[in-house]
Scaffold this active site. Sequence first.
Site, PDB file in Angstrom:
ATOM      1  N   THR A   1      -6.926   3.354 -10.753  1.00 45.20           N
ATOM      2  CA  THR A   1      -8.382   3.441 -10.883  1.00 45.20           C
ATOM      3  C   THR A   1      -8.833   4.607 -11.770  1.00 45.20           C
ATOM      4  OG1 THR A   1      -8.333   4.680  -8.838  1.00 45.20           O
ATOM      5  CG2 THR A   1      -8.863   2.354  -8.670  1.00 45.20           C
TER       6      THR A   1
ATOM      7  N   LYS B   1       0.849  -1.212   0.000  1.00 48.52           N
ATOM      8  CA  LYS B   1       0.000   0.000   0.000  1.00 48.52           C
ATOM      9  C   LYS B   1       0.879   1.256   0.000  1.00 48.52           C
ATOM     10  CE  LYS B   1      -3.658   2.564   0.841  1.00 48.52           C
ATOM     11  NZ  LYS B   1      -4.648   2.796  -0.216  1.00 48.52           N
TER      12      LYS B   1
ATOM     13  N   LYS C   1       3.662   3.574 -11.916  1.00 46.01           N
ATOM     14  CA  LYS C   1       2.260   3.149 -12.075  1.00 46.01           C
ATOM     15  C   LYS C   1       1.439   4.261 -12.717  1.00 46.01           C
ATOM     16  CE  LYS C   1      -1.564   1.009  -9.649  1.00 46.01           C
ATOM     17  NZ  LYS C   1      -1.968   0.386  -8.406  1.00 46.01           N
TER      18      LYS C   1
ATOM     19  N   CYS D   1      -2.942   7.850  -8.315  1.00 46.24           N
ATOM     20  CA  CYS D   1      -4.144   7.868  -7.471  1.00 46.24           C
ATOM     21  C   CYS D   1      -5.035   9.047  -7.891  1.00 46.24           C
ATOM     22  CB  CYS D   1      -3.747   7.991  -6.002  1.00 46.24           C
ATOM     23  SG  CYS D   1      -5.171   8.101  -4.922  1.00 46.24           S
TER      24      CYS D   1
HETATM   25  C1  LIG Z   1      -9.318   0.304  -1.698  1.00 44.13           C
HETATM   26  C2  LIG Z   1      -8.249   0.535  -2.714  1.00 44.13           C
HETATM   27  C3  LIG Z   1      -7.074   1.132  -2.324  1.00 44.13           C
HETATM   28  C4  LIG Z   1      -6.063   1.366  -3.265  1.00 44.13           C
HETATM   29  N1  LIG Z   1      -4.893   1.950  -2.877  1.00 44.13           N
HETATM   30  C5  LIG Z   1      -3.894   2.100  -3.761  1.00 44.13           C
HETATM   31  C6  LIG Z   1      -2.642   2.619  -3.348  1.00 44.13           C
HETATM   32  O1  LIG Z   1      -2.414   2.920  -2.192  1.00 44.13           O
HETATM   33  N2  LIG Z   1      -1.676   2.769  -4.281  1.00 44.13           N
HETATM   34  C7  LIG Z   1      -1.863   2.427  -5.598  1.00 44.13           C
HETATM   35  O2  LIG Z   1      -0.955   2.578  -6.416  1.00 44.13           O
HETATM   36  N3  LIG Z   1      -3.044   1.921  -6.002  1.00 44.13           N
HETATM   37  C8  LIG Z   1      -4.045   1.741  -5.115  1.00 44.13           C
HETATM   38  N4  LIG Z   1      -5.234   1.211  -5.531  1.00 44.13           N
HETATM   39  C9  LIG Z   1      -5.425   0.868  -6.943  1.00 44.13           C
HETATM   40  C10 LIG Z   1      -5.154  -0.615  -7.199  1.00 44.13           C
HETATM   41  O3  LIG Z   1      -3.839  -0.931  -6.865  1.00 44.13           O
HETATM   42  C11 LIG Z   1      -5.420  -0.990  -8.662  1.00 44.13           C
HETATM   43  O4  LIG Z   1      -4.558  -0.266  -9.498  1.00 44.13           O
HETATM   44  C12 LIG Z   1      -6.857  -0.724  -9.078  1.00 44.13           C
HETATM   45  O5  LIG Z   1      -7.734  -0.953  -8.015  1.00 44.13           O
HETATM   46  C13 LIG Z   1      -7.276  -1.595 -10.263  1.00 44.13           C
HETATM   47  O6  LIG Z   1      -7.083  -2.959 -10.002  1.00 44.13           O
HETATM   48  P1  LIG Z   1      -8.246  -3.926  -9.427  1.00 44.13           P
HETATM   49  O7  LIG Z   1      -9.387  -3.843 -10.358  1.00 44.13           O
HETATM   50  O8  LIG Z   1      -7.594  -5.272  -9.344  1.00 44.13           O
HETATM   51  O9  LIG Z   1      -8.586  -3.404  -8.071  1.00 44.13           O
HETATM   52  C14 LIG Z   1      -6.250   0.976  -4.608  1.00 44.13           C
HETATM   53  C15 LIG Z   1      -7.443   0.359  -4.985  1.00 44.13           C
HETATM   54  C16 LIG Z   1      -8.443   0.122  -4.042  1.00 44.13           C
HETATM   55  C17 LIG Z   1      -9.696  -0.552  -4.492  1.00 44.13           C
END
Ligand SMILES: Cc1cc2nc3c(=O)[nH]c(=O)nc-3n(C[C@H](O)[C@H](O)[C@H](O)COP(=O)(O)O)c2cc1C
Length: 395
Positions: A169, A14, A141, A103
């Site tokens: 996201t 994280k 990223k 983010c």
């Molecule tokens: C609750 C939550 C917290 C996240 N926190 C981070 C983060 O701290 N750093 C980061 O680079 N991406 C973060 N993401 C993004 C995810 O790493 C990922 O790029 C994104 O959710 C898409 O992948 P998924 O569909 O498998 O969730 C977060 C996503 C979620 C849902």
Amino acid sequence: MRAFDAGWGGAVWKTLGNPVVNLSSRYAAVNHGKKRIMGMSNIELISDRGLSTNLKEMHEVKKNYPDHAVLASIMADEKEEWQQLIRRVEDTGADGIELNFSCPHGMCERGLGSAIGQEPVIAEEITRWVKQSTSLPVVVKFTPNVADICEQGRAAVAGGAEGVALINTVKSIIGVDLDDFIPFPKLRNGSTNGGYSGPALKPIALHMVASLGRQDWFSLPMSGIGGINNWRDAAEFIALGCTTVQVCTAVMHHGFAIVEEMISGLTSYLNEKKMNSVSELCGKALGCYKNWGELDMNYKVVAEIDAETCTGCGKCYTACYDGAYQAISLSGKSGESGKVLPTILTDKCKGCNLCSLVCPVNSISMVDVSPTEKIESWQDVLERGGYAIEDGISS
Ligand SMILES: Cc1cc2nc3c(=O)[nH]c(=O)nc-3n(C[C@H](O)[C@H](O)[C@H](O)COP(=O)(O)O)c2cc1C
């Protein structure tokens, strides 16, 4: 450590950075029918646990699992801050650093996260600072909240990154409560935009991966992320050029154990395809992702309905009649069971797929009726000055 015990090969921690406060509530989701979480929106910032705690635990994880990859995701503001953070991360024994330029909520209001990814010149500069400050591999990223993902790719290459991860996201408002008019997730009397993740994100992520992966100038390893839920999803990302995949929402939803199906499914698939490793799968679909103008205009399919399995529900008829080309008739033709079966009017069918997509029992297939001889190419059409359709010529 539980993830590694379950079978995951690595983890991206994280995001770490300056202390933040996370709010409650922070997640909301859209369901699809009875299926929970087609997409999820979160307004969570970076880690709100103390930096020292995170780093201590990262060290412990690396000590206990030296063969598993641990990447520290980091985010900072000034150059010195990035450098300090890197030094502290290096002391943990982490295998690499992921730069969170992506983010799309909260942090970007402070000029961080996606605010950096959206400014490739700045992204490149920070990547360069980071590379100058560490010998660890650096992965950048990417944010999908841009018109062209390749700009971030160019910045990562120019800044000296060793790899890229995509995607983070998509900026989203997942819904609105129509009684009190507060969008979700609700924080007493208001909300803010979140980042959309989960299964609904996969098509966007696949497109971005492919857009970058097909570029001649781009050869960095890509770590694919966005909506991966099972081995098939993972295989698709790999086929479009990813050398690793990451999973976030699906683990939040179903737990670490989903990796078992991912490993066994992918292994069986590779065996079936007589591939010795995932590296043989890597990039296999990229050559089939073409520009529209390169597609085969002599290919023609039409719908065919399997009378045995068709239930006569009429979904295909309505979809085609109201939403496509009026190429299905319900002219009273009954099967033995007395059900009214739809009939494809092949001369009107454009082969668009809509009927097969809406059919709830998979009774419609698209059959190849291409002419055996190649009729024309786009060059022919352009030279002729237009494309012939039944009613005349449209340019
Ligand atoms: C609750 C939550 C917290 C996240 N926190 C981070 C983060 O701290 N750093 C980061 O680079 N991406 C973060 N993401 C993004 C995810 O790493 C990922 O790029 C994104 O959710 C898409 O992948 P998924 O569909 O498998 O969730 C977060 C996503 C979620 C849902």
